[in-house]
Enzyme design. Structure first.
Site, mmCIF file in Angstrom:
data_model
loop_
_atom_site.group_PDB
_atom_site.id
_atom_site.type_symbol
_atom_site.label_atom_id
_atom_site.label_comp_id
_atom_site.label_asym_id
_atom_site.label_seq_id
_atom_site.Cartn_x
_atom_site.Cartn_y
_atom_site.Cartn_z
ATOM 1 N N LYS A 22 0.846 -1.209 0.000
ATOM 2 C CA LYS A 22 0.000 0.000 0.000
ATOM 3 C C LYS A 22 0.873 1.248 0.000
ATOM 4 C CE LYS A 22 -1.674 1.590 4.033
ATOM 5 N NZ LYS A 22 -1.363 2.991 4.325
ATOM 6 N N ASN A 23 1.908 1.241 0.853
ATOM 7 C CA ASN A 23 2.696 2.459 1.050
ATOM 8 C C ASN A 23 3.686 2.731 -0.073
ATOM 9 O OD1 ASN A 23 1.201 2.833 3.292
ATOM 10 N ND2 ASN A 23 2.789 2.237 4.741
ATOM 11 N N CYS A 117 -4.959 12.299 12.480
ATOM 12 C CA CYS A 117 -5.603 10.987 12.367
ATOM 13 C C CYS A 117 -5.441 10.326 13.730
ATOM 14 C CB CYS A 117 -4.941 10.165 11.271
ATOM 15 S SG CYS A 117 -3.357 9.521 11.765
ATOM 16 N N ARG A 122 0.225 14.320 12.419
ATOM 17 C CA ARG A 122 0.563 13.996 11.020
ATOM 18 C C ARG A 122 0.810 15.286 10.216
ATOM 19 N NH1 ARG A 122 -1.002 8.720 9.864
ATOM 20 N NH2 ARG A 122 0.541 8.824 8.209
ATOM 21 N N ASP A 308 4.794 0.391 11.856
ATOM 22 C CA ASP A 308 3.619 -0.306 11.312
ATOM 23 C C ASP A 308 3.558 -1.756 11.763
ATOM 24 O OD1 ASP A 308 3.551 1.440 8.106
ATOM 25 O OD2 ASP A 308 3.010 2.034 10.141
ATOM 26 N N ARG A 400 -8.545 -0.544 4.469
ATOM 27 C CA ARG A 400 -7.692 0.468 3.826
ATOM 28 C C ARG A 400 -6.388 -0.141 3.336
ATOM 29 N NH1 ARG A 400 -6.725 5.729 7.107
ATOM 30 N NH2 ARG A 400 -5.454 5.927 5.247
HETATM 31 C C1 EPZ Z 1 4.227 6.724 6.102
HETATM 32 O O1 EPZ Z 1 3.502 7.774 6.721
HETATM 33 C C2 EPZ Z 1 3.274 5.543 6.037
HETATM 34 N N1 EPZ Z 1 2.098 5.906 5.248
HETATM 35 C C3 EPZ Z 1 2.855 5.129 7.441
HETATM 36 O O2 EPZ Z 1 2.067 3.957 7.319
HETATM 37 C C4 EPZ Z 1 4.099 4.786 8.247
HETATM 38 O O3 EPZ Z 1 3.711 4.472 9.560
HETATM 39 C C5 EPZ Z 1 5.049 5.985 8.235
HETATM 40 O O4 EPZ Z 1 5.368 6.330 6.872
HETATM 41 C C6 EPZ Z 1 6.350 5.684 8.960
HETATM 42 O O5 EPZ Z 1 6.969 4.583 8.378
HETATM 43 C C7 EPZ Z 1 2.175 5.897 3.904
HETATM 44 O O6 EPZ Z 1 3.215 5.645 3.321
HETATM 45 C C8 EPZ Z 1 0.907 6.216 3.160
HETATM 46 P P1 EPZ Z 1 6.415 10.111 8.191
HETATM 47 P P2 EPZ Z 1 4.128 9.271 6.715
HETATM 48 O O7 EPZ Z 1 6.355 11.306 7.306
HETATM 49 O O8 EPZ Z 1 4.779 9.526 5.403
HETATM 50 C C9 EPZ Z 1 5.887 13.329 11.686
HETATM 51 C C10 EPZ Z 1 0.251 2.553 7.656
HETATM 52 O O9 EPZ Z 1 -0.191 1.974 8.636
HETATM 53 N N2 EPZ Z 1 6.037 14.319 10.602
HETATM 54 O O10 EPZ Z 1 7.661 9.288 8.228
HETATM 55 O O11 EPZ Z 1 3.090 10.198 7.186
HETATM 56 C C11 EPZ Z 1 4.571 12.582 11.568
HETATM 57 O O12 EPZ Z 1 3.544 13.299 12.230
HETATM 58 C C12 EPZ Z 1 0.683 3.998 7.739
HETATM 59 O O13 EPZ Z 1 0.409 2.036 6.517
HETATM 60 C C13 EPZ Z 1 6.089 15.664 10.917
HETATM 61 O O14 EPZ Z 1 6.006 16.050 12.086
HETATM 62 O O15 EPZ Z 1 5.238 9.110 7.852
HETATM 63 C C14 EPZ Z 1 4.876 11.291 12.253
HETATM 64 O O16 EPZ Z 1 4.754 11.465 13.661
HETATM 65 C C15 EPZ Z 1 0.482 4.549 9.124
HETATM 66 N N3 EPZ Z 1 6.216 16.574 9.917
HETATM 67 C C16 EPZ Z 1 6.345 11.044 11.911
HETATM 68 O O17 EPZ Z 1 6.882 12.319 11.529
HETATM 69 C C17 EPZ Z 1 6.301 16.198 8.605
HETATM 70 O O18 EPZ Z 1 6.432 17.069 7.715
HETATM 71 C C18 EPZ Z 1 6.552 10.046 10.780
HETATM 72 O O19 EPZ Z 1 5.967 10.591 9.658
HETATM 73 C C19 EPZ Z 1 6.239 14.821 8.298
HETATM 74 C C20 EPZ Z 1 6.116 13.899 9.307
#
Ligand code: EPZ
Length: 427
Positions: A22-23, A117, A122, A308, A400
């Site tokens: 998915k990701n 969420c 996020r 995850d 999802r």
């Molecule tokens: C991706 O989310 C995945 N989703 C998530 O999978 C996964 O848990 C995550 O990466 C970490 O591996 C998809 O790929 C669609 P991040 P993403 O940017 O890109 C904070 C699932 O279950 N952050 O690495 O949103 C953020 O709030 C989902 O499949 C900021 O603060 O992850 C989070 O706490 C859940 N500012 C942390 O960093 C930003 O600009 C990690 O976010 C970006 C992120």
């Protein structure tokens, strides 16, 4: 409403092939915006998040042919809008992955601000800071983010404060069309990012270092459509590994369709916990764990233990012969699953980012609710070993990201079914 009903105690046998990730698929779909024409994506999981991303692209003017259940032909040649609307971004925050491609294609983007969420705020501040470094200006108005690349993006070095997956992906997808060289320092290293870079390079991009902390992108004038196969879903594979470790019959359970290299830390940790995981071509064979050793786990960016897989690991730790601590370092609020597992008899206490888990002999079936995608799947897995019946609600979360989850479990011998029950509020 639909729930998943699990009768515990039935062993699992045979083999299961996981779907495409998915990701990765969601970002690959967004990246087709960069290559006017028809890109064919294969091994795409048939899940609701993919359907939402399809709607986002169609709203912009793309056409999508479902060639077969797992292949999409996405024609973005007629795309004439650069807006990701609120109703779809609110449904799926990954819609923000179109921001980089839209800037690369049109030099502008209008993206509904993603809400939070169940996992936390996020935010996308790192996406914005990185894109601003490339020369993009941002404005926000009435819940929308307006991005404008003005005279065009110019490559530079961007250092991410945190190895954000989404920020790394958006920056790569914008930088492929920037003038000159962009270096992303402290880039995320997830396998899904490597999959995206591989497809973009096939399209004519010049990206090096994907999968390492330093990614270099030489901007190019144009990208052309390709055919690309989505990488296997390592998290779905990890979910089935836990199910098999709990309930596999004597022959073990075969889980294929993914690369064990993409799940290295998970397999290493699980083997230290006493799981018997045998590498085979295309995946693993997993035998029922005779007993589970307690193990402290910290979630970290790849190649660390993936957030995850945190809920799935907690199911194992909750049945270990001792106490463990699981520390969640990625999301600020990803322990809601724990309180559901406690309803099934787990002994877990949350203290900030730490879950203190004391192993118990077993779970008892109960009515529980999916807090998020991975937690929901982990509750179903816990139900496989629980005494009696477990009913998991809010399973739209599971839909999802897990394709045919019930069917795959039934195929292994689990007594699991999706049933419709009247909404309690309908009385
Ligand atoms: C991706 O989310 C995945 N989703 C998530 O999978 C996964 O848990 C995550 O990466 C970490 O591996 C998809 O790929 C669609 P991040 P993403 O940017 O890109 C904070 C699932 O279950 N952050 O690495 O949103 C953020 O709030 C989902 O499949 C900021 O603060 O992850 C989070 O706490 C859940 N500012 C942390 O960093 C930003 O600009 C990690 O976010 C970006 C992120």
């Amino acid at each position: 409403m639909d729930i998943i009903r699990v009768e515990g105690g039935y062993s699992l046998n045979g083999s299961v092939q996981v779907s495409g990730a998915k990701n990765s698929a969601l970002k690959l779909m967004a990246a087709t915006l960069l290559a006017p024409g028809t890109t064919v994506l294969q091994n795409v999981p048939n899940i609701s998040d993919v359907h939402v991303m399809g709607k986002v692209l169609k709203r912009m003017g793309a056409t999508i042919d479902v060639v077969d259940e797992h292949s999409l032909a996405i024609d973005t040649s007629q795309v004439d809008s650069w807006e990701a609307p609120y109703d779809l971004v609110a449904k799926m925050r990954a819609s923000t992955a179109v921001m980089g491609p839209l800037l690369g294609r049109f030099g502008r983007a209008k993206i509904a601000m993603p809400g939070g969420c169940n996992l936390g705020a996020r935010k996308i501040d790192m996406h914005i800071l990185g894109l601003e470094a490339l020369g993009v200006s941002f404005d926000t108005d009435h819940g929308y983010i307006y991005a404008d690349a003005g005279e065009g993006m110019v490559g530079t070095t961007v250092t991410l404060e945190f190895a954000s997956v989404g920020a790394t992906e958006n920056l790569i997808m914008a930088a492929v069309r920037a003038k000159g060289t962009t270096v992303i320092d402290n880039a995320a290293r997830e396998p899904e990012i490597v999959d995206l870079a591989n497809m973009l390079n096939d399209m004519g991009a010049q990206i090096s270092g994907a999968g390492t902390p330093v990614v270099t992108i030489e901007g190019v004038e144009e990208l052309h459509p390709v055919t690309h196969r989505v990488v296997g879903d390592r998290i779905e594979a990890g979910t089935f590994i836990v199910a098999a470790a709990l309930m596999a019959g004597d022959e073990g359970v075969e889980i294929t369709g993914f690369s064990t290299v993409h799940l290295g830390m998970v397999i290493k940790k699980f083997e230290l916990m006493g799981l018997n995981i045998e590498r085979i071509p295309g995946g693993v064979r997993v035998y029922r764990a005779q007993h589970i050793r307690p193990m402290d786990i910290q979630t970290l960016p790849f190649p660390g233990f993936p957030t995850d897989m945190q809920a799935q690991a907690m199911v194992l730790s909750a049945l270990a012969d001792g106490s463990s601590i699981i520390t969640e370092n990625i999301f600020e609020n990803r322990f809601m699953f724990a309180s559901e597992l406690v309803r099934m008899g787990a002994d877990i206490r949350i203290e900030g980012h730490h879950a203190i888990i004391h192993g118990v002999p077993g779970f008892s079936g109960a009515q529980v609710s999916s807090p998020d995608l991975r937690g929901g799947a982990a509750l179903v897995v816990a139900g496989l070993i629980a005494d009696g019946r477990t009913e998991v609600s809010a399973i739209h979360h599971i839909d999802r990201g897990y394709e045919h989850f019930v069917e795959k479990l039934v195929g292994l011998g689990a007594h699991v079914e999706r049933v419709s029950v009247p909404d309690s509020l309908d009385d």
